[in-house]
Scaffold this active site. Structure first.
Site, PDB file in Angstrom:
ATOM      1  N   CYS A   2     -14.120 -21.111  29.015  1.00 35.90           N
ATOM      2  CA  CYS A   2     -14.880 -20.632  30.172  1.00 35.90           C
ATOM      3  C   CYS A   2     -14.091 -20.888  31.449  1.00 35.90           C
ATOM      4  CB  CYS A   2     -16.225 -21.355  30.242  1.00 35.90           C
ATOM      5  SG  CYS A   2     -17.163 -21.264  28.701  1.00 35.90           S
ATOM      6  N   LYS A 646      -8.999 -15.414  27.034  1.00 30.56           N
ATOM      7  CA  LYS A 646      -7.553 -15.631  27.041  1.00 30.56           C
ATOM      8  C   LYS A 646      -7.179 -17.088  26.798  1.00 30.56           C
ATOM      9  CE  LYS A 646      -3.414 -14.019  29.264  1.00 30.56           C
ATOM     10  NZ  LYS A 646      -3.149 -13.098  28.159  1.00 30.56           N
TER      11      LYS A 646
END
Length: 651
Positions: A2, A646
């Site tokens: 996050c 990512k």
């Protein structure tokens, strides 16, 4: 996985945090939220993207207040004086920021204390704000925000961060995993605490509230002592509305230092628009952040701060981030080559003690590790092994004669960090290949080579992969005292530039069965092409060594099959042509990427290099373009593929 951002200072904290969340959305985008603190807590959060969150109205204090604030802290009063003539200034939305870090020692920060004042008031809790609520007349000066990649609990407004404590005195944002959350949750239930979400994160807010008397720092310290796992936490409370407490444990957290303002985020991208100075928190460090000071603690004791410089670079995204990042591959390769030439790794190469190399990575980084295995075996003649980080268990063969190379674009990949720890415990020399200085991987490794290929925002790795391959190629030469030929490197860069500028010669607009094949080095390219394709087109793909087709996979081949073949090795030409004939006879359509005399239904010509190892670096570019053009043809968002993020900070 996050993204978290916090701000306290003279600007409009809501705008600063929302802008930071936009930059960090590659870390998760199933839901987002923020909380502002003006002595009362105002939470706005919802399922979906940050752009939708920004459109939700911020509550009008006079209309939505549950109770009035009894008092302001000394620092709040001082901040009001500082900001009386200041205007909120957010950076232009069309510029992205790239930051590089150079370390220097800290001058003492200005000290300002407000410990003598405590606020005792009830907060406001406003979630999923209803339309037509007027905008607050006074901008908030403290806020924390979060963009989420779900681990516990489905993507929803109720599971979005920030989370509020049972008594509504504390709000938190959390990145990572709390491994012992089930037992802690049961403990909280014995206090009669009900949970408003399905997350493992919410319990952090409750425990902080239970420990909170007059010092948020002590409450956070008492709470993190109970938590197991890898995580970063931002906390704010009504006790001091201008204070944010941040804690890092095996996940990145960086503090930006400004004038009458300070920030904190999980990535330098969210900071560099506002400041050129930063403190990179180390593992298990805690920071108390207010507008005029930052204090860092370890094991409860204040420690000296090391300030790092952020060098910012502006660039304009093109059609999408992935498109612009593919176009940046030549520049990225040049920057990586320069980084290698200017980084002092003499102690890494100064002895001849290595008798084995192990390379570790996940996803695209693992494919780079496979390439590295070829480099170290063919160039350095060292036995080498490429291992998927999550499968890095059997490390009994590691010892002080092993060079262990850990590859991660973000430097925060949880599985890779755990593998690194195991390698260090065995006495191996560790080398980090990462694009982010100040990352956990770079801090914990014996040596680091920074790829320096610029910020990569799209979730699917492109330019970072090409840079990883070049770095491994250069390291393998240097390890045995060889020097990679400079003219060949620049010829590679020029050839990549031509490939990047050339529009994708094909795209797929209908769903088919997709197969990617290659032999030897070309199979690495095929695997990476298949991964890119499945990541951003959501189509099932299979990557196979061409010689393995007849051992099972060929049963799937029919007229609905499309096979992408990669061929750059002369010794494999005849065998590959035979495989293509077998596929065509069974109805498959073929696309051949080659620098040799070999034909498919569509043939894409690749540049030829004197060193076959360099062919992998350029050959993957058309496959990146294929994935991108197909994703667009399907009407998808290539930058933010579903279910992916990512920076994978959970294992």
């Amino acid at each position: 996985m996050c993204g978290i951002v916090g701000y306290t200072g003279i600007k409009n904290a809501r705008e600063v945090v929302l802008y930071g969340l936009e930059l960090l959305e590659y870390r998760g985008y199933d839901s987002a939220g923020y909380v502002t603190n003006d002595g009362e807590l105002h939470i706005v959060k919802d399922k979906g993207r940050v752009s939708a969150l920004a459109k939700l109205p911020y509550p009008n204090i006079s209309e939505t207040s549950v109770s009035t604030t009894d008092m302001q802290t000394c620092e709040t009063q001082n901040l009001a004086r500082i900001s009386a003539d200041s205007k909120s200034q957010s950076p232009p939305k069309n510029n992205m920021q790239v930051a590089e870090i150079t370390e220097f020692k800290n001058p003492h920060s200005q000290q300002f204390s407000c410990d003598s004042c405590l606020a005792k008031q009830s907060p406001k809790f406003i979630e999923n704000i209803v339309p037509n609520v007027a905008i607050a007349s006074d901008p908030p000066h403290t806020a924390i925000g979060h963009t989420r990649w779900a681990t516990h609990g489905e993507p929803s407004a109720r599971n979005a961060h920030p989370h509020l404590s049972f008594d509504k005195r504390v709000a938190i944002c959390h990145n990572g995993i709390i491994e012992n959350y089930l037992e802690l949750k049961e403990e909280l239930k014995t206090f009669g605490i009900n949970f408003a979400s399905d997350t493992d994160s919410e319990l952090i807010a409750h425990f902080i509230a239970l420990n909170l008397k007059s010092d948020l720092k002590k409450a956070v310290e008492a709470t993190v002592a109970r938590l197991k796992g890898s995580f970063t936490i931002l906390a704010t409370s009504v006790v001091n509305p201008t204070e944010i407490v941040a804690y890092r444990k095996r996940a990145s957290l960086i503090i930006g230092l400004g004038e009458n303002e300070n920030l904190v985020a999980s990535d330098i991208l969210a900071l560099s628009a506002y400041t050129s100075r930063a403190i990179i928190l180390r593992d298990e460090q805690l920071a108390v952040i207010s507008p005029l000071k930052v204090k860092v603690y370890f094991n409860g004791k204040e420690i000296p701060q090391t300030i790092s410089k952020l060098d910012t670079q502006h660039f304009e995204p093109m059609d999408c981030h992935m498109q612009s990042e593919i176009l940046e591959i030549p520049c990225a390769l040049k920057r990586t080559y320069h980084s290698f030439c200017t980084t002092n790794l003499d102690n890494l190469f100064s002895n001849n003690k290595y008798n084995r190399v192990v390379l570790v990575g996940c996803g695209t980084a693992y494919h780079a590790a496979l390439f590295g295995k070829y480099c170290f075996e063919e160039i350095a003649e060292l036995p080498s092994e490429a291992v998927i980080a999550s499968e890095f268990y059997g490390c009994n063969f590691l010892n002080e004669h092993t060079l262990a190379v850990f590859i991660s674009q973000s430097g925060e990949t949880a599985d890779t960090l755990l593998a690194q720890k195991r390698a260090k415990d065995k006495g191996a020399t560790t080398l980090a290949l990462t694009n982010v200085k100040g990352s956990s991987l770079s801090y914990e490794s014996d040596f680091t080579l920074l790829l320096n290929c610029g910020a990569e925002i799209a979730v699917a790795a492109t330019k970072s992969f090409n840079s990883q391959l070049l770095a491994l190629y250069l390291i393998a030469h240097k390890l045995v005292g060889k020097i990679a030929k400079e003219d060949e490197i620049y010829n590679l860069i020029n050839e990549c530039n031509l490939l990047c500028q050339r529009p994708s010669p094909f795209r797929l607009e209908s769903e088919q069965k997709f197969f990617f094949i290659g032999r030897g080095l070309d199979f690495i390219t095929a695997r990476e092409g298949a991964l890119k394709f499945k990541e951003i087109t959501y189509n099932m793909t299979d990557a196979q060594p061409a010689g393995e087709l007849k051992h099972g996979t060929i049963a799937l081949i029919d007229k609905q099959s499309l096979v992408v073949a990669v061929l750059t090795e002369e010794r494999e030409k005849n065998k590959m042509q035979t495989s293509l004939n077998e596929l065509k006879s069974r109805g498959a359509n073929t696309i051949v990427l080659t620098n040799l005399d070999c034909e498919g239904d569509i043939t894409i010509k690749l540049p030829k290099h004197n060193d076959k190892l360099l062919s992998v670096i350029s050959a993957v570019i058309p496959l990146q373009q294929l994935a991108l053009s197909t994703s667009k043809a399907f009407g998808l968002d290539p930058d933010k593929p579903r279910n992916l993020a990512k920076s994978v900070t959970v294992d």
